[in-house]
Design a protein around this motif. Sequence first.
Motif, PDB file in Angstrom:
ATOM      1  N   ARG A   1      -5.467  -5.229   7.958  1.00  0.00           N
ATOM      2  CA  ARG A   1      -5.646  -4.590   6.651  1.00  0.00           C
ATOM      3  C   ARG A   1      -5.927  -3.095   6.794  1.00  0.00           C
ATOM      4  O   ARG A   1      -5.372  -2.274   6.056  1.00  0.00           O
ATOM      5  N   GLU A   2      -6.795  -2.737   7.718  1.00  0.00           N
ATOM      6  CA  GLU A   2      -7.225  -1.340   7.813  1.00  0.00           C
ATOM      7  C   GLU A   2      -6.377  -0.507   8.773  1.00  0.00           C
ATOM      8  O   GLU A   2      -6.093   0.658   8.497  1.00  0.00           O
TER       9      GLU A   2
ATOM     10  N   HIS B   1      -9.447  -0.886  -7.166  1.00  0.00           N
ATOM     11  CA  HIS B   1      -9.632  -0.775  -5.722  1.00  0.00           C
ATOM     12  C   HIS B   1     -11.123  -0.838  -5.384  1.00  0.00           C
ATOM     13  O   HIS B   1     -11.993  -0.599  -6.229  1.00  0.00           O
TER      14      HIS B   1
ATOM     15  N   CYS C   1      -2.343   3.481   0.934  1.00  0.00           N
ATOM     16  CA  CYS C   1      -1.752   2.221   1.375  1.00  0.00           C
ATOM     17  C   CYS C   1      -0.342   2.470   1.915  1.00  0.00           C
ATOM     18  O   CYS C   1       0.508   3.029   1.208  1.00  0.00           O
TER      19      CYS C   1
ATOM     20  N   GLU D   1      -4.989  -7.750   0.001  1.00  0.00           N
ATOM     21  CA  GLU D   1      -3.796  -8.044   0.813  1.00  0.00           C
ATOM     22  C   GLU D   1      -4.064  -9.047   1.929  1.00  0.00           C
ATOM     23  O   GLU D   1      -3.283  -9.958   2.138  1.00  0.00           O
TER      24      GLU D   1
ATOM     25  N   LYS E   1      -5.940  -0.045   3.796  1.00  0.00           N
ATOM     26  CA  LYS E   1      -6.410  -0.431   2.467  1.00  0.00           C
ATOM     27  C   LYS E   1      -7.757   0.184   2.084  1.00  0.00           C
ATOM     28  O   LYS E   1      -8.053   0.345   0.903  1.00  0.00           O
TER      29      LYS E   1
END
Length: 229
Positions: free
Chosen positions: A130-131, A98, A28, A123, A136
């Motif tokens: 996000r990616e 996770h 992250c 998030e 993440k």
Amino acid sequence: MERYSVINKKYPREIVLLKSTPCKWGKCTFCDYILDNTLDIDEINRTNQVILGNITGQYGTLEVINSGNVFELPPVTLQAIKEVVHKLNIRQLFLEAHWIYRKKLEDMRQFFGIDIMFKTGLETFDTGFRENILHKGFHYSHIDELKSYFQSVCLMVGIQGQTKEMINNDIQLALKHFKHFTVNVYTENSTSIKPDYQLIKWFQENYRWLLDKKPQCEVLWLNTDFGVG
């Protein structure tokens, strides 16, 4: 570093911040919590035993967090938590994991033998942000798949590159699909990911109603609002 606190609002519970081995995901881009990790298992267990000694069981609910996932706590610490849970008649645990651990959540439920609300640091529901920005690693096919594993999501607001539209969508999806969620206002740290203070101000002005009108939502205006950290 505060490692024990009591949360009195919405979901009253005790909360402990334990030490652990490094996060297995560890990619992250905004996270520098890994500074609390160590490979010294004896130190982890000694530290955690002291922290767990603060728990009273007063609300029958306990949240256990660490700078990663509950699965990175050593077996000795997990056993110590289990003993505290049963000794103090704790009926529910809040634990965090996770997406990579989704197939192991049931094992943890079997180990503790009580109700567990699994939280996950999603998030944002915006896949691209996000990616591609936060890295993440949440490659779920549909929101139904996500909520089949996790009962609570942690959202983050106020990051450079986020938009009001993203945040509006995140809040609406969380309200619709999850019985509990947390919104964390991003706090600047040692990483290259920076806060957007205008966006944070907008969120504070437009979503303060989450505090009083939506019992399933907890908002952390500062990352230490739960009293640990």
